[in-house]
Design a protein around this motif. Structure first.
Motif, PDB file in Angstrom:
ATOM      1  N   HIS A 194       0.827  -1.205   0.000  1.00 27.64           N
ATOM      2  CA  HIS A 194       0.000   0.000   0.000  1.00 27.64           C
ATOM      3  C   HIS A 194       0.861   1.255   0.000  1.00 27.64           C
ATOM      4  N   LEU A 195       1.945   1.215   0.791  1.00 30.16           N
ATOM      5  CA  LEU A 195       2.823   2.385   0.867  1.00 30.16           C
ATOM      6  C   LEU A 195       3.519   2.639  -0.462  1.00 30.16           C
ATOM      7  N   LEU A 196       3.794   1.542  -1.199  1.00 34.35           N
ATOM      8  CA  LEU A 196       4.485   1.681  -2.480  1.00 34.35           C
ATOM      9  C   LEU A 196       3.513   1.911  -3.624  1.00 34.35           C
ATOM     10  N   GLU A 197       2.253   2.119  -3.282  1.00 33.63           N
ATOM     11  CA  GLU A 197       1.228   2.201  -4.313  1.00 33.63           C
ATOM     12  C   GLU A 197       1.464   3.361  -5.272  1.00 33.63           C
ATOM     13  N   GLU A 198       2.000   4.441  -4.736  1.00 34.78           N
ATOM     14  CA  GLU A 198       2.183   5.626  -5.581  1.00 34.78           C
ATOM     15  C   GLU A 198       3.154   5.365  -6.724  1.00 34.78           C
ATOM     16  N   THR A 199       4.201   4.571  -6.454  1.00 35.84           N
ATOM     17  CA  THR A 199       5.141   4.277  -7.524  1.00 35.84           C
ATOM     18  C   THR A 199       4.461   3.359  -8.525  1.00 35.84           C
TER      19      THR A 199
END
Lengths: 532, 532
Positions: A35-40
């Motif tokens: 979820h935290l890496l979703e932006e990438t």
């Protein structure tokens, strides 16, 4: 008295409780990190899980002093009995039915003929190139098996890298191909094992074709039958009585039953449960209460999501199993050579059917809008290159139990398969999103897209309601929109007659959107549209 | 390639695929038949599953020519690792928190002291009566173990026969007792195994008490901690981002993690997962999207429902295992005598603590409305008489692996346990509903009942929203309603300060109803109340 009993029962299994704790904690970690890496835009949960799996494997390897990298000892059964069914069922349940059936002929062409071409090219290539590398004495059956192992596309990876709403045509082509691929593979394996390989003639080819058609039809019919049965039972017994738990349980159990029945009768469980999902979303889903609709939509997606992460975590962790690498440590060059050859053959084998078959498919389509452009062909070729758990399970099966005495050759094949799976999933998986945005900056099939989807995950989410609204539109205007359409695309005609048949015979019996009576007792019915 | 692979991998396990098919089909059958029998107030899904299980056992016994009645070979692990956690978690998730905590002292009294009394009486009775019956040479440890086995109440049965909305007081007392009972049993078993049984003094009694308090507190804190962690993570990372799948998956996995952590650290997993469920419904549930709320509410209930049916089906099928009955076939009178003695002792042991402890509990309560009437005491006594899978698992563990040489005595104990479980579940289960409607025709706690619930199942359903609305009411009027209330029931005072603490410190950090900001992006937020 559970813990006490548990300790008494499983004193020897204390380590397995530790493993389960770690595994569940890692699953939670994958979800949060994913979820935290979703932006990438490059990462997705599969690759995160794979990387976390490999890292955990390294840590365990260091802690245990190079003895083991496993947390849980899994069999391939776990994959085929528990992880695969929810993933494929959910894919069928959430697939855009119209898009899928419009490209049905192309999908079957890719899945059946394409797999055959791919398998042949990989087998021939392996026979050619393995002579130069010191691998081991394989016979013709082994070479064909290697072809079949690396021709097995990984439907699960496809679901992760392609999004139904961003590229609906590519999604249905590549994913649909993966499903049909399963049926082809079953026949292929039977053929390799039972036929006289030195004497392939027209008769055996027809036999092969007959077997494929039989398997494809019976698997599909079994899935459709189970789906219709669930729709009928729920329509007759439950409707309007608000037994949400029972409805959801029945849908879940009957979907699973369809898969297990297919396994029992040696059909393709993947095909069966996929079509069961399609039928359930078309009929059963409309017969249940509003709460059940929301629950099934999200619960099936969640189960599938967890199963996928679990799978990639396991594959990542399994990759470092020290036992397998010990055999190849004295000849690293051979292992690298074998892996490279296999990877190259996978790419060549896929290219050899994607471009010619796309050309054939385009010939049949008169409207230039329906044709597969060259850029799309590249994405189809690329997105299907990933090999996953199916290839690994097959390789394990072939090269760890077949009674070969040359353990070195088998160990090289196992480690090479792991290398190909890891490399293809991570590298091709990471590059697919950038490739799509580079080649197809403005996907042409955006008519049914939600424009304000904030997160990739919600784009990956079910749009059953929306899909059904398209169906409803089809029902309200029950004729092809123009004569040109009717002439140019025969699938429209098929769709028209199917819709007529569906409304006249199927929906009155099995329910479906607009064919179940309105129940005023349910206070939520009128807000239905908002839940799409 | 799934089916082909599956067949290759599991050629020896073809029968296990058959078993799984039959088992899933039977589960579907139980749900449908249970639904059809819903109108009769005597039956419930558990008894239906038990009866279907026994019937299937008979059919398999006849088909296999008296060789086997099992479909699947299950371990007790299956029960404690896979079936029990969802059932207990769901119970905590859907429990009426106010009702539960108002009766907290009585529940702990029943669960801890009551279990001790019950265990003592059963042990003493067994020592007394087994002398007259030719059972076998048991030592003092065996007799105490028998006491512990039959003092273990079955929380799962309670959930099925008592309904939270019909008899909230009885439900929270009997079910809460069952949960606390688990922690007591752990300590009891440790005590029986490690203490010098011939020399029980004040010191060992204090040691026992200390162990119980430690276990109770740490298990509860672990559950609360995991629940709060999930609330915090979801509040910080996910809120307003519509990641329904991730939220649901995270809640499910963290609840399971709490249970497995408790098992790992030898705490009471049942207590832990129960309190984790309570905390999740109080905080986490309010931090997720509207779809997640509906999904979790129903998905957890469905999982619990399926696990319960599975359990009873299995117990029913397992009862006919021919191996166990072979040993006692030469002495049917002994077996019947042992079963009858045990059943009578279970009833006496429960009576010996329900009535005195209710009397004590009533002394502490000044308002006559809060007291437990004699009729209610009878129902509490009756509803807790059922013995279930926990007793069976313990009996298996004690009498099949303890290294006794007298196999006959052990076989008699196993078959007697099965007889007691079957008899108590079917007879007491069938009679509980009529007994309640006879003794308590107008339950006094009907203030928070839904009046128009058509089906018993939906009465068994979650009423989280409603419960939370009661909480909200408490928040809006943050003081005891009258001075008399405050003086008469100290729990109201505790509740008042808890609410203050909750609003000042907990909810701002962990979220909860009214403490998560309104998100206009969610189109469904405003219809929230209708989904209660």
């Amino acid at each position: 008295m559970a813990p006490e009993l548990f300790r008494m029962l499983a004193t020897s299994d204390h380590s397995s409780v530790v493993s389960m704790n770690l595994f569940v904690a890692l699953l939670c970690g994958c979800i949060v990190i994913g979820h935290l890496l979703e932006e990438t835009r490059w990462m997705n949960e599969s690759i995160t899980a794979l990387v976390i799996g490999v890292c955990t494997g390294v840590v365990i390897l260091l802690i245990s002093g190079g003895k083991s990298s496993h947390l849980l000892v899994f069999s391939e059964d776990l994959f085929f009995i528990y992880l695969l069914p929810p993933i494929i069922f959910n894919a069928g349940f959430q697939v855009k039915k119209k898009q899928f059936f419009r490209n049905f002929i192309t999908i079957v062409l890719f899945g059946a003929v394409g797999t055959l071409i791919s398998c042949t090219i990989i087998s021939l290539g392996v026979i050619q190139f393995f002579k130069g590398i010191d691998v081991g004495p394989f016979d013709i059956g082994d070479y064909l098996a290697i072809g079949a192992i690396f021709a097995a596309t990984d439907s699960v990876c496809t679901l992760q890298v392609l999004h139904q709403d961003e590229t609906p045509l590519l999604y249905s082509l590549v994913f649909g191909e993966g499903v049909v691929n399963d049926a082809t593979s079953v026949v292929l394996f039977n053929a390799i094992q039972s036929f006289d390989l030195t004497n392939i003639n027209t008769q055996s080819a027809f036999h092969f074709l007959g077997q494929f058609l039989y398997l494809f039809l019976t698997s599909t019919l079994l899935g459709a039958f189970t789906g219709l049965l669930s729709a009928y039972i729920i329509k007759k017994l439950y409707f309007g009585r608000h037994s949400t738990d029972r409805e959801v349980a029945l849908m879940m159990l009957m979907a699973y039953l369809s898969y297990m029945l297919a396994e029992l009768t040696n059909l393709s469980g993947i095909l069966t449960v996929f079509f069961c999902g399609i039928v359930m979303s078309h009929y059963t889903w409309h017969n249940v209460t509003e709460s059940s609709r929301i629950t099934t939509k999200h619960a099936f997606a969640t189960l599938s999501f967890v199963a996928e992460i679990f799978l990639f975590l396991y594959v990542g962790m399994d990759a470092l199993d020290i036992e397998k690498w010990r055999f190849v440590s004295d000849s690293p060059k051979t292992s690298v050579a074998v892996s490279s050859v296999l990877m190259a053959l996978v790419m060549a084998g896929r290219a050899a059917f994607v471009f010619p078959l796309s050309f054939l498919s385009n010939l049949a389509k008169k409207s230039p809008n329906d044709k597969i452009t060259f850029r799309e062909q590249i994405v189809i070729w690329w997105a299907g290159l990933m090999r996953g758990a199916v290839s690994m399970a097959l390789a394990y099966n072939k090269f760890t139990t077949s009674g070969h005495t040359n353990v070195r050759g088998n160990a090289i094949m196992i480690t090479s398969t792991i290398s190909v799976v890891l490399f293809s999933t991570v590298v091709f998986g990471l590059l697919t999103k950038p490739l799509i945005s580079c080649l197809l900056p403005h996907p042409k099939h955006t008519t049914s897209m939600l424009s304000d989807n904030g997160t990739p995950k919600s784009m990956n989410m079910p749009l059953l309601e929306q899909d059904s609204e398209a169906d409803l539109g089809g029902r309200e205007v029950p004729r092809p929109r123009s004569i040109r359409d009717l002439l140019s695309t025969p699938t429209h005609t098929v769709h028209y007659y199917w819709r007529k048949f569906d409304n006249a015979f199927m929906r009155p019996v099995f329910g479906g959107r607009g064919f179940v009576p309105f129940v005023p007792a349910s206070p939520t019915e009128r807000n239905e549209g908002q839940w799409a």
